[in-house]
Design an enzyme around this catalytic site. Structure first.
Site, PDB file in Angstrom:
ATOM      1  CE  LYS A 138     -27.452  -0.703  25.858  1.00  0.00           C
ATOM      2  NZ  LYS A 138     -28.426  -0.289  24.627  1.00  0.00           N
ATOM      3  N   GLY A 174     -34.177   0.677  33.519  1.00  0.00           N
ATOM      4  CA  GLY A 174     -34.677  -0.155  32.685  1.00  0.00           C
ATOM      5  C   GLY A 174     -35.811  -1.236  33.536  1.00  0.00           C
ATOM      6  CB  SER A 175     -37.003  -4.301  32.247  1.00  0.00           C
ATOM      7  OG  SER A 175     -35.970  -5.011  31.807  1.00  0.00           O
ATOM      8  CB  THR A 176     -38.119  -5.520  37.480  1.00  0.00           C
ATOM      9  OG1 THR A 176     -38.586  -4.570  37.865  1.00  0.00           O
ATOM     10  CG2 THR A 176     -37.793  -6.393  38.567  1.00  0.00           C
ATOM     11  N   GLY A 210     -32.551  -5.534  35.241  1.00  0.00           N
ATOM     12  CA  GLY A 210     -32.046  -5.251  36.423  1.00  0.00           C
ATOM     13  C   GLY A 210     -31.616  -6.554  37.552  1.00  0.00           C
ATOM     14  CD  GLU A 222     -33.578   5.389  39.928  1.00  0.00           C
ATOM     15  OE1 GLU A 222     -34.736   4.862  40.213  1.00  0.00           O
ATOM     16  OE2 GLU A 222     -32.996   5.957  40.679  1.00  0.00           O
ATOM     17  CB  CYS A 226     -40.570   3.622  35.259  1.00  0.00           C
ATOM     18  SG  CYS A 226     -39.974   5.322  35.621  1.00  0.00           S
ATOM     19  CD  GLU A 255     -43.091  -1.410  34.055  1.00  0.00           C
ATOM     20  OE1 GLU A 255     -42.191  -2.011  33.921  1.00  0.00           O
ATOM     21  OE2 GLU A 255     -43.013   0.032  34.494  1.00  0.00           O
TER      22      GLU A 255
END
Ligand code: NAP
Ligand code: MG
Length: 489
Positions: free
Chosen positions: A194, A246-248, A251, A268, A302, A399
């Protein structure tokens, strides 16, 4: 900190003539459906969303939105292909398909680069010279492993896992797809991928290449949609492994969802890299490295070097040179070959960056922005630098994912190590010095997956990439990148 540079001293009084890359050879369909079982299928609910060019806000195409039923169709196709064909195929044969994909991407590299730039906003120079060449390099690299897994894991047998659900972000759309697909396919797994909602197009062009390469139907399925589609994929019981970039924040949600299900996962996630400049560094090269570290791809990286630490004795020189260089950066048409900084990927991301600049100002930071003129249409942000910030400031801790650099100073090696490690993230970092011993000391002490010395943002398919702490778990790239896709027996 001194910020005495006068903008009028820095201006260049000459400009480049426009050098736009041609779009004549580019074919973008008006509509893209779901790529499932080797075919383009209508989505169950026949819902479509628009993807736009963030540099001019013009629509590029309608893209099918996959709902739960479509996810199910894709996972079922991937399972069938896994059990009947792909896991049983001679590994050398699998390798041949992956080589074929690599070659076809090389052949159509220019088309891919232009579409990547149009859909995502990154400068053509980057999509042409970095993204797309690395994409084919990844496929070539992992194609080579397909029939050599016994050497990758001596004394053990590497068995494929099954169906991988792969979810990727918008900052390196096709490159992230390659990082995910190539090792999965080489190890005998099938995939449902995706892409991100704002950058679906190169993945759909890749679907065309996958058809052309004659990959058995169902081995790679590509479905688009937003976070809901991603969640449906993560939750689907037919998925054996999730690979997410993607984002933490997302995640963490994925970790919660898969906990206790037996699904394997790699994450990641975000980063807040320290780029450290010692007084004995080659200062001009370091300034280029700082610029590359934070302004490359509009800071949508990132591993961006978003926290700069400069040794006090050279701080004034470095900051003044940095501002000087920022003034010469060309911000504008991403398709122009002279452009250094393209468009911000979406309005949402632009608003987020602006919000952080306001936060930085409210917290007492001193801002410096290059005086470039931004185009009126589209989403743009000038290269931005903050001084007078400290460890507790949000723009130092969080971030931003945009062209915003937070600058701090330090006096000793130990001090900068402590400061650099003072973040929830641990993805990457940089160190600039003339002394090898200092490089080894700092790179050992900094808890980050990648540390560049006297360079920044260098990638190679044979080199593993991934984070510590809240930057994720698992590695992609290199030999290590095979491991998440195999069971060793
Ligand atoms: P994001 O919001 O986390 O989205 C990433 C992907 O996940 C997109 O495809 C997104 O779909 C999908 N998604 C959103 N919500 C989901 C959910 N609940 N369940 C499953 N999937 C979901 O991240 P982003 O803002 O697009 O990307 C930027 C982030 O990625 C940054 O934090 C950056 O550091 C990180 N990143 C990390 C690496 C690395 O290798 N460590 C590389 C690149 C980027 P939509 O696009 O439709 O929202
Ligand atoms: Mg787009």
């Amino acid at each position: 900190m001194e910020t005495t540079t006068n903008k009028s001293d820095l201006k260049t009084d000459w400009i480049y003539s426009p050098a736009p890359e041609s779009t004549d050879h580019i074919r973008i369909n008006q509509r893209y459906d779901l790529f499932i079982n080797g075919e383009f299928l209508l989505p169950e609910k026949e819902k479509y969303f628009e993807t736009i060019n963030p540099a001019n806000e013009k629509k590029l195409a309608d893209v099918a939105e996959a709902d739960q039923a479509d996810v199910n169709t894709a996972v079922t196709a991937a399972r069938k292909a896994y059990e009947n064909v792909w896991s049983k195929m001679d590994p050398a044969e699998r390798g041949k398909y992956i080589y074929r994909i690599a070659r076809l991407i090389q052949e159509r590299a220019r088309e891919f680069a232009v579409i990547e730039t149009m859909d995502g906003g990154k400068p053509i120079r980057e999509s042409r010279d970095i993204d797309i060449p690395l994409v084919s390099a990844h496929f070539f690299y992992y194609a080579g492993w397909a029939d050599k897994l016994e050497y990758a894991f001596p004394g053990k047998q590497a068995r494929s896992i099954g169906v991988a659900g792969q979810i990727i972000p918008w900052n390196f759309p096709l490159l992230m797809a390659a990082w995910k697909l190539a090792p999965a396919l080489a190890t005998g797994n099938t995939v449902v991928l995706k892409p991100a909602e704002t950058t679906p197009l190169t993945a759909m062009k890749l679907a065309e290449i996958i058809q052309e390469a004659d990959l058995p139907p169902g081995v790679v399925n590509i479905i688009n949609g937003d976070g809901k589609t991603g969640r449906a994929l993560v939750e689907h019981p037919g998925i054996d492994k999730i690979a997410f970039t993607g984002s933490t924040e997302v995640g963490k949600l994925i970790m919660k969802t898969v906990a206790g299900t037996g699904k394997r996962y790699t994450l990641e996630l975000g980063g807040k890299a320290a780029n450290i400049i010692f007084e004995d560094a080659a200062i001009d090269q370091a300034v280029e490295g700082i610029i590359d570290g934070i302004f490359f791809n509009q800071g949508h990286v990132c591993c961006a070097g978003s926290r700069l630490f400069v040794q006090e004795s050279v701080a004034e020189t470095v900051i003044s040179k940095l501002k000087n260089r920022m003034e010469t950066l060309i911000v504008g048409d991403p398709l122009d070959k002279n452009t250094d900084i393209g468009a911000i990927n979406s309005k949402m991301q632009l608003d987020k960056i602006k919000m952080y600049v306001d936060i930085g100002l409210n917290e007492g930071g001193t801002v410096y922005q290059s005086s470039c003129k931004l185009p009126e249409k589209g989403y743009w942000h000038a290269p931005t630098l903050f001084t007078d910030v400290s460890q507790s400031h949000r723009i130092v801790q969080e971030e931003i994912f945009g062209p915003v650099l937070a600058v701090q100073t330090f006096r000793t090696v130990d001090e900068v190590i402590t400061k650099a490690n003072n973040t929830p993230y641990g993805l990457s970092g940089g160190v600039w010095t003339d002394k090898g011993a200092k490089i080894f000391k700092v790179s050992k002490a900094i808890r980050a997956g990648v540390l560049w010395a006297n360079t920044f943002n260098k990638f190679d398919p044979s080199s593993p990439f991934g984070g510590y702490k809240e930057s994720g778990m698992g590695r992609e790239g290199g030999l290590e990148g095979l491991q998440p896709y195999v069971n060793l027996v």
